[in-house]
Design a protein around this motif. Structure first.
Motif, short mmCIF file in Angstrom:
data_model
loop_
_atom_site.label_atom_id
_atom_site.label_comp_id
_atom_site.label_asym_id
_atom_site.label_seq_id
_atom_site.Cartn_x
_atom_site.Cartn_y
_atom_site.Cartn_z
N ARG A 87 0.85 -1.18 0.00
CA ARG A 87 0.00 0.00 0.00
C ARG A 87 0.88 1.23 0.00
N THR A 88 0.33 2.31 -0.49
CA THR A 88 1.04 3.58 -0.44
C THR A 88 0.11 4.63 0.15
N GLY A 89 0.71 5.61 0.75
CA GLY A 89 -0.04 6.74 1.28
C GLY A 89 0.78 8.00 1.10
N SER A 90 0.16 9.05 0.66
CA SER A 90 0.90 10.31 0.49
C SER A 90 0.00 11.50 0.79
N ARG A 91 0.65 12.58 1.11
CA ARG A 91 -0.02 13.87 1.29
C ARG A 91 0.71 14.87 0.41
N VAL A 92 -0.06 15.75 -0.20
CA VAL A 92 0.49 16.81 -1.04
C VAL A 92 0.17 18.13 -0.34
N PHE A 93 1.21 18.75 0.20
CA PHE A 93 1.03 19.99 0.96
C PHE A 93 1.43 21.19 0.13
N ILE A 94 0.62 22.22 0.19
CA ILE A 94 0.96 23.51 -0.40
C ILE A 94 1.63 24.32 0.69
N VAL A 95 2.81 24.86 0.38
CA VAL A 95 3.58 25.63 1.35
C VAL A 95 3.91 26.98 0.72
N ARG A 96 3.50 28.04 1.38
CA ARG A 96 3.81 29.39 0.90
C ARG A 96 5.23 29.74 1.33
N ILE A 97 6.04 30.21 0.39
CA ILE A 97 7.41 30.59 0.71
C ILE A 97 7.66 32.04 0.30
N SER A 98 8.66 32.63 0.92
CA SER A 98 9.00 34.03 0.66
C SER A 98 9.81 34.17 -0.63
N ALA A 99 10.00 35.39 -1.06
CA ALA A 99 10.82 35.66 -2.25
C ALA A 99 12.26 35.18 -2.02
N GLU A 100 12.77 35.38 -0.81
CA GLU A 100 14.13 34.93 -0.49
C GLU A 100 14.24 33.41 -0.55
N GLU A 101 13.23 32.71 -0.01
CA GLU A 101 13.24 31.25 -0.06
C GLU A 101 13.10 30.74 -1.49
N SER A 102 12.35 31.46 -2.32
CA SER A 102 12.21 31.11 -3.72
C SER A 102 13.56 31.24 -4.44
N GLU A 103 14.26 32.33 -4.20
CA GLU A 103 15.58 32.54 -4.80
C GLU A 103 16.58 31.49 -4.32
N SER A 104 16.50 31.16 -3.04
CA SER A 104 17.38 30.14 -2.47
C SER A 104 17.14 28.78 -3.14
N PHE A 105 15.87 28.44 -3.37
CA PHE A 105 15.53 27.19 -4.04
C PHE A 105 16.17 27.16 -5.42
N LEU A 106 16.06 28.25 -6.18
CA LEU A 106 16.63 28.28 -7.52
C LEU A 106 18.14 28.13 -7.50
N SER A 107 18.79 28.73 -6.51
CA SER A 107 20.25 28.71 -6.47
C SER A 107 20.81 27.37 -5.99
N MET A 108 19.96 26.48 -5.47
CA MET A 108 20.43 25.17 -4.99
C MET A 108 20.91 24.27 -6.12
N SER A 109 20.32 24.42 -7.29
CA SER A 109 20.67 23.54 -8.40
C SER A 109 20.31 24.21 -9.72
N PRO A 110 21.12 24.00 -10.75
CA PRO A 110 20.77 24.55 -12.06
C PRO A 110 19.55 23.87 -12.67
N SER A 111 19.14 22.74 -12.11
CA SER A 111 17.96 22.05 -12.64
C SER A 111 16.68 22.43 -11.90
N HIS A 112 16.74 23.44 -11.04
CA HIS A 112 15.53 23.94 -10.37
C HIS A 112 14.95 25.10 -11.17
N THR A 113 13.63 25.20 -11.18
CA THR A 113 12.96 26.30 -11.86
C THR A 113 11.67 26.62 -11.11
N ARG A 114 10.95 27.61 -11.58
CA ARG A 114 9.64 27.97 -11.01
C ARG A 114 8.74 28.42 -12.14
N TRP A 115 7.50 27.93 -12.10
CA TRP A 115 6.54 28.25 -13.15
C TRP A 115 5.30 28.88 -12.57
#
Length: 152
Positions: A87-115
């Motif tokens: 069996r599998t179980g999962s939850r999909v959570f929406i998490v609001r992040i700041s502009a700084e956290e968004s920029e940090s996410f992008l800078s973690m890897s060249p394969s990260h993006t935002r749409w």
């Protein structure tokens, strides 16, 4: 006569829909010829929301996550478990992040993006798991009710 074996919940995970203040979804690419959202496997006894918060803190340095009022729930039905006996179980959570956290996410890897939602609509088939684009659009546009949404 063998006794019936009830499948155990062996695969438990959280999927994280990180949305910045411009309603852009953070996506990870570079594998599987597509895009996916961050996710983490959980132990059998871990609470989904606590596991999500722990992963956000450890992986993305988000120590006080702001969870959205809508979340997705997926539990494998017994009829879907016959092949892997799991069996599998999962939850999909929406998490609001700041502009700084968004920029940090992008800078973690060249394969990260935002749409934005418009890009998600145009390229929804490129994003896994299936249904993420629809869940994000419904949340951002306000047509999904608060609380759990079943995902099958």
């Amino acid at each position: 006569m063998a006794t019936p074996h009830a499948p155990s919940v062996a695969d438990r995970r959280v999927l994280l829909l990180l949305l910045d203040d411009q309603d852009r979804l953070m996506l990870c690419g570079g594998c599987c010829a597509g895009w996916t959202v961050p996710q983490a496997l959980l132990t059998a006894d871990a609470d989904f929301k606590d596991g999500a918060a722990q992963h956000l803190a450890e992986r993305f340095h988000i120590s006080n996550p702001r969870f959205g009022s809508v979340y997705g729930v997926h539990e494998t039905r017994d009829s879907d478990c016959w092949e892997r006996n799991q069996r599998t179980g999962s939850r999909v959570f929406i998490v609001r992040i700041s502009a700084e956290e968004s920029e940090s996410f992008l800078s973690m890897s060249p394969s990260h993006t935002r749409w934005k939602v418009s890009e998600l609509r145009d390229r929804h088939r490129d994003v896994s798991p299936e249904g993420v684009a629809l869940l994000v659009a419904g949340y951002v546009e306000g047509w999904l009710p608060d609380g759990p949404i079943s995902l099958y």
